[in-house]
Motif scaffolding. Structure first.
Motif, mmCIF file in Angstrom:
data_model
loop_
_atom_site.group_PDB
_atom_site.id
_atom_site.type_symbol
_atom_site.label_atom_id
_atom_site.label_comp_id
_atom_site.label_asym_id
_atom_site.label_seq_id
_atom_site.Cartn_x
_atom_site.Cartn_y
_atom_site.Cartn_z
ATOM 1 N N ILE A 551 79.164 64.510 -66.677
ATOM 2 C CA ILE A 551 79.034 63.138 -67.168
ATOM 3 C C ILE A 551 78.188 62.399 -66.152
ATOM 4 O O ILE A 551 78.647 62.096 -65.038
ATOM 5 C CB ILE A 551 80.405 62.446 -67.357
ATOM 6 C CG1 ILE A 551 81.231 63.183 -68.402
ATOM 7 C CG2 ILE A 551 80.195 60.987 -67.790
ATOM 8 C CD1 ILE A 551 82.052 64.329 -67.841
ATOM 9 N N ASP A 552 76.951 62.144 -66.506
ATOM 10 C CA ASP A 552 76.008 61.471 -65.613
ATOM 11 C C ASP A 552 76.061 59.980 -65.929
ATOM 12 O O ASP A 552 75.502 59.524 -66.929
ATOM 13 C CB ASP A 552 74.603 62.028 -65.825
ATOM 14 C CG ASP A 552 73.636 61.592 -64.740
ATOM 15 O OD1 ASP A 552 74.033 60.770 -63.890
ATOM 16 O OD2 ASP A 552 72.484 62.074 -64.751
ATOM 17 N N LEU A 556 72.235 57.241 -70.525
ATOM 18 C CA LEU A 556 72.767 56.767 -71.798
ATOM 19 C C LEU A 556 73.107 57.911 -72.741
ATOM 20 O O LEU A 556 74.112 57.860 -73.459
ATOM 21 C CB LEU A 556 71.774 55.814 -72.457
ATOM 22 C CG LEU A 556 71.428 54.551 -71.652
ATOM 23 C CD1 LEU A 556 70.481 53.674 -72.460
ATOM 24 C CD2 LEU A 556 72.685 53.783 -71.275
ATOM 25 N N GLU A 557 72.280 58.935 -72.765
ATOM 26 C CA GLU A 557 72.555 60.055 -73.648
ATOM 27 C C GLU A 557 73.806 60.804 -73.204
ATOM 28 O O GLU A 557 74.643 61.196 -74.038
ATOM 29 C CB GLU A 557 71.352 61.003 -73.697
ATOM 30 C CG GLU A 557 70.142 60.455 -74.434
ATOM 31 C CD GLU A 557 69.365 59.404 -73.654
ATOM 32 O OE1 GLU A 557 68.644 58.597 -74.277
ATOM 33 O OE2 GLU A 557 69.479 59.381 -72.408
ATOM 34 N N SER A 558 73.961 61.006 -71.899
ATOM 35 C CA SER A 558 75.164 61.669 -71.393
ATOM 36 C C SER A 558 76.404 60.828 -71.664
ATOM 37 O O SER A 558 77.452 61.339 -72.078
ATOM 38 C CB SER A 558 75.026 61.929 -69.890
ATOM 39 O OG SER A 558 76.192 62.530 -69.357
ATOM 40 N N GLU A 559 76.291 59.519 -71.457
ATOM 41 C CA GLU A 559 77.428 58.643 -71.729
ATOM 42 C C GLU A 559 77.821 58.678 -73.198
ATOM 43 O O GLU A 559 79.010 58.730 -73.551
ATOM 44 C CB GLU A 559 77.089 57.214 -71.311
ATOM 45 C CG GLU A 559 77.002 57.024 -69.804
ATOM 46 C CD GLU A 559 76.699 55.578 -69.422
ATOM 47 O OE1 GLU A 559 76.897 55.227 -68.243
ATOM 48 O OE2 GLU A 559 76.256 54.809 -70.306
ATOM 49 N N ASP A 560 76.821 58.622 -74.079
ATOM 50 C CA ASP A 560 77.117 58.624 -75.512
ATOM 51 C C ASP A 560 77.765 59.941 -75.941
ATOM 52 O O ASP A 560 78.711 59.956 -76.746
ATOM 53 C CB ASP A 560 75.832 58.399 -76.318
ATOM 54 C CG ASP A 560 75.288 56.990 -76.171
ATOM 55 O OD1 ASP A 560 76.043 56.101 -75.745
ATOM 56 O OD2 ASP A 560 74.098 56.784 -76.480
ATOM 57 N N THR A 561 77.274 61.039 -75.419
ATOM 58 C CA THR A 561 77.824 62.345 -75.781
ATOM 59 C C THR A 561 79.292 62.466 -75.394
ATOM 60 O O THR A 561 80.079 63.116 -76.098
ATOM 61 C CB THR A 561 77.015 63.462 -75.088
ATOM 62 O OG1 THR A 561 75.652 63.398 -75.536
ATOM 63 C CG2 THR A 561 77.588 64.839 -75.406
ATOM 64 N N HIS A 562 79.677 61.834 -74.293
ATOM 65 C CA HIS A 562 81.035 61.971 -73.773
ATOM 66 C C HIS A 562 81.908 60.756 -74.070
ATOM 67 O O HIS A 562 83.009 60.646 -73.527
ATOM 68 C CB HIS A 562 80.994 62.225 -72.265
ATOM 69 C CG HIS A 562 80.366 63.535 -71.904
ATOM 70 N ND1 HIS A 562 79.010 63.670 -71.693
ATOM 71 C CD2 HIS A 562 80.902 64.780 -71.752
ATOM 72 C CE1 HIS A 562 78.731 64.925 -71.409
ATOM 73 N NE2 HIS A 562 79.857 65.628 -71.436
ATOM 74 N N THR A 612 85.390 61.566 -72.378
ATOM 75 C CA THR A 612 85.954 62.782 -72.947
ATOM 76 C C THR A 612 85.112 63.980 -72.516
ATOM 77 O O THR A 612 83.876 63.918 -72.554
ATOM 78 C CB THR A 612 85.994 62.708 -74.481
ATOM 79 O OG1 THR A 612 86.750 61.566 -74.873
ATOM 80 C CG2 THR A 612 86.631 63.944 -75.077
ATOM 81 N N THR A 613 85.778 65.049 -72.105
ATOM 82 C CA THR A 613 85.079 66.225 -71.592
ATOM 83 C C THR A 613 85.048 67.336 -72.633
ATOM 84 O O THR A 613 85.799 67.330 -73.609
ATOM 85 C CB THR A 613 85.763 66.752 -70.330
ATOM 86 O OG1 THR A 613 87.092 67.176 -70.674
ATOM 87 C CG2 THR A 613 85.844 65.669 -69.271
ATOM 88 N N ASN A 614 84.175 68.294 -72.399
ATOM 89 C CA ASN A 614 84.078 69.500 -73.231
ATOM 90 C C ASN A 614 84.423 70.693 -72.346
ATOM 91 O O ASN A 614 83.601 71.146 -71.542
ATOM 92 C CB ASN A 614 82.662 69.655 -73.795
ATOM 93 C CG ASN A 614 82.270 68.502 -74.701
ATOM 94 O OD1 ASN A 614 82.826 68.344 -75.776
ATOM 95 N ND2 ASN A 614 81.328 67.688 -74.256
#
Length: 691
Positions: A551-552, A556-562, A612-614
């Motif tokens: 989670i970077d 923004l893309e990393s934040e949105d994905t998680h 949220t993590t994967n």
């Protein structure tokens, strides 16, 4: 059969413009002389005016709203019609800074035309003296003079607003002394409603007035004639549709950067608070001659304006012109529209003034009402209405010397800083240079070099990252192809707020004794890209296992994905930071790791981080966090709502910490929450999960 137009007819139509044109050309001569004396050459007081010149030049060269060579259509043109109006004058031979004269010419004509339309509206509602007074107030109003010779579309837009209001109202409530409105008048109403939003998006107000007028009184008989009301209804949709077809998205980059409801960095509560603050400033300062408008508006001018609203309602009732009164009041109320902008107070509050001509109709109606009341108590026909109008006009005209001086000073500031840097870039930088800028007008127009607009107004795709803050821009640059990155920057460092990408200083221009620039000093740098990616992995700790998720923060893309919860975080709290590697103490060693400069984007002053993590379910995981704090703080880490560990942060630069997540707290989608154990805040930069 249409009767031929004779020279006498033309002269009759142009006669009302004679006096305003004389005054406007005289004022223009004073304004231009002041600018030439201060700047030494044609100059404009706003960098945004050069954006219009650049688009106009590109149009004249055959490129449809492409801002720089080698790139296609951009959605950064706030006005489509203003560059289109300027482009023919470029083709006629105006080049370089001589092109500024084109804006001065058109601004002069619009200044006079605005005064005529305002006078006509006031005349119809309150009589000849009131009409003359409203016209003269327009001519003597400092803000109209400032923007008529600013190179901006402000005054042409104001003229189209007032003409739409007058023509649309007259279409519904025709003057008994004039022929009944017919097809020609309907076409004009429809055309004004269609075209005004192409000058500025707030022109949707004119579209609404035109639709209302055509719906209330359709031309001819029969319902099919009502379809003409759909023509102005298309006006606000044309630009979004153009953007959608060519650029793939309806919202312009200017909308995304400057319009509060479209800004993704503000939640609903933040947006409402910002809007309320803007409305208070508009009411208490701008309309009352406070600090933001003192150069234009007399102090305490809000009082007669409020009284003018009641006078307008009274005059509209007495003259049996309710639609005229309603349309004027609609434009007055639209003065609040700019409060929905983040940049509401910038550039001499330029978004407010297009609606201000309607305020002079209010004052004209107030003067007429005062005159009527006075005649009840004074037998002689004392010229009370002209005297009151003279007082209003005199209060406005006393501001003109200050206004014209400020116009010249501001033009000198833009010229001596941004235009001068543009000429420096043209002389010193290679032809294939790509300059990162946060004021994109003058440097792009003068330098003949490609620009990269970090704000995103004229470079497609960058506006989203600007709105969120410097940290998100830095993270975005890490993924940007090398050929798209700037080779140089010419910026205000405090506005750019991204020191990891600013390399060696090459040149600077400092201008003091001004209040229009984004800062006294603008600096040219080589671009620095060696720090990109240096914060991508932990630099101190060495967790066991393989990297399972990342989670970077600020990406923004990393934040949105998680599903990272931004929780109303502001753009000022989104930062790009350079620092030495954290100490090895958290990795169980007494030795420090070798010093290495790294950079990372992050969010400051966090009360909670939640994401949220994967992960692979049922397998233990190690959470590595990079964070810092202003005071010693203990962070509590929860997985699925249960505390699983903690990490202590000392006050100072960032550190890296490891928290173990037991296998029974690991699911395919595990929600992680980090909070201070006690009241406090922390600064978060990066999270990694290893399994």
């Amino acid at each position: 059969m249409v009767a031929p137009v004779t020279p006498r007819d033309v002269g009759k139509r142009l006669a009302p413009y004679a006096f305003p044109l004389v005054v406007s050309f005289a004022l223009g001569a004073l304004a231009i002389r002041g600018i030439l004396n201060r700047a030494g050459r044609p100059a404009l007081p706003l960098d945004d005016a050069f954006i219009h010149l650049q688009y106009a030049r590109r149009l004249a060269e055959g490129h449809f709203f492409s801002y720089v060579p080698g790139e296609g259509y951009t959605t950064g043109a706030t006005s489509l019609l203003w560059p289109i109006a300027l482009a023919p004058l470029y083709l006629l031979g105006l080049r370089g800074l001589s092109f500024v004269w084109a804006t001065w010419l058109l601004g002069t004509l619009a200044h006079a035309a605005l005064a005529v339309e305002t006078g006509r509206l006031a005349h119809r509602l309150a009589g000849r003296a009131a009409g003359a007074g409203a016209m003269i107030m327009c001519l003597g109003f400092g803000a109209f003079a400032w923007f008529a010779w600013s190179g901006m579309e402000t005054i042409p837009f104001a003229w189209m607003l007032m003409r739409t209001a007058r023509v649309a109202a007259a279409y519904c409530e025709p003057d008994p002394a004039s022929p009944a409105p017919g097809r020609r008048q309907a076409i004009e109403v429809a055309a004004l409603g269609l075209l005004t939003p192409l000058v500025r998006p707030e022109g949707a107000v004119a579209s609404a007035l035109a639709v209302a007028a055509l719906a209330l009184r359709p031309s001819g008989e029969g319902k099919p004639r009502r379809l003409v009301a759909l023509v102005p209804a298309l006006g606000p949709l044309l630009v979004p549709l153009l953007h959608l077809v060519i650029a793939g998205h309806a919202a312009s980059s200017t909308t995304m950067v400057k319009w509060l409801p479209a800004n993704p960095a503000y939640d609903r509560a933040g947006m409402i608070a910002f809007l309320q603050s803007n409305l208070r400033v508009l009411w208490q300062s701008v309309l009352d001659g406070g600090e933001w408008s003192a150069v234009f508006v007399p102090e305490n001018f809000l009082v007669p304006t409020i009284l003018g609203v009641f006078a307008l309602v009274t005059r509209a009732h007495r003259a049996a012109l309710p639609i005229h009164g309603t349309f004027v009041l609609a434009i007055v109320l639209a003065t609040a529209l700019p409060c929905t902008y983040l940049s509401f107070l910038w550039n001499r509050v330029r978004y407010v003034w297009p609606f201000y001509a309607a305020h002079f109709v209010l004052l004209a109606c107030l003067a007429r009402e005062i005159g009527d009341v006075a005649r009840r108590f004074v037998r002689a026909r004392a010229p009370v209405t002209p005297l009151v109008l003279g007082l209003f006009t005199g209060a406005l005209v006393t501001k003109l010397p200050w206004t014209l001086s400020d116009l010249a000073t501001s033009a000198r500031a833009i010229d001596h800083q941004q235009v001068t840097l543009g000429f420096w870039a043209r002389e010193k930088l290679p032809a294939d240079a790509r300059i990162g800028v946060n004021d994109t007008g003058a440097i792009a127009y003068v330098s003949d070099r490609r620009t990269f607009d970090v704000v995103g107004l004229t470079t497609e795709g960058e506006s989203r990252y600007w709105t969120f803050g410097a940290g998100s821009r830095f993270e975005h640059y890490e993924k940007l192809p090398a050929e798209r990155r700037p080779s140089h920057f010419i910026v205000y460092p405090q506005w750019m707020a991204c020191p990891p990408v600013l390399g060696e200083e090459l040149h600077r221009e400092t201008v003091v004794d001004q209040s229009i620039l984004g800062g006294p000093t603008m600096i040219a740098h080589e671009a620095r890209w060696d720090l990109l990616g240096t914060g991508a992995l932990p630099r101190v700790v060495a967790p066991k296992g393989a990297l399972a998720d990342e989670i970077d923060v600020s990406d923004l893309e990393s934040e949105d994905t998680h599903g990272y919860a931004r929780l109303g975080a502001s753009d000022q709290d989104n930062v790009a930071v350079m620092a030495e590697s954290p100490r090895r103490e958290d990795a169980g060693s007494d030795e420090d790791t070798p010093a290495a400069e790294i950079a990372d984007g992050g969010r400051m002053r966090r009360a909670v981080d939640r994401f949220t993590t994967n992960l692979a379910q049922g397998r233990a995981a190690s959470l590595v966090l990079r964070a810092s704090a202003d005071t010693d703080v203990e962070l509590v880490v929860r997985a699925g709502g249960i505390e699983i560990g903690s990490a202590r942060l000392p006050a100072g630069p960032w550190v890296e910490r490891v928290v173990e997540i037991p296998p029974d707290r690991v699911w395919a989608r595990t929600e992680i929450e980090i909070t201070p154990r006690e009241a406090g805040a922390f600064h978060s930069f990066h999270y990694w999960l290893y399994q």
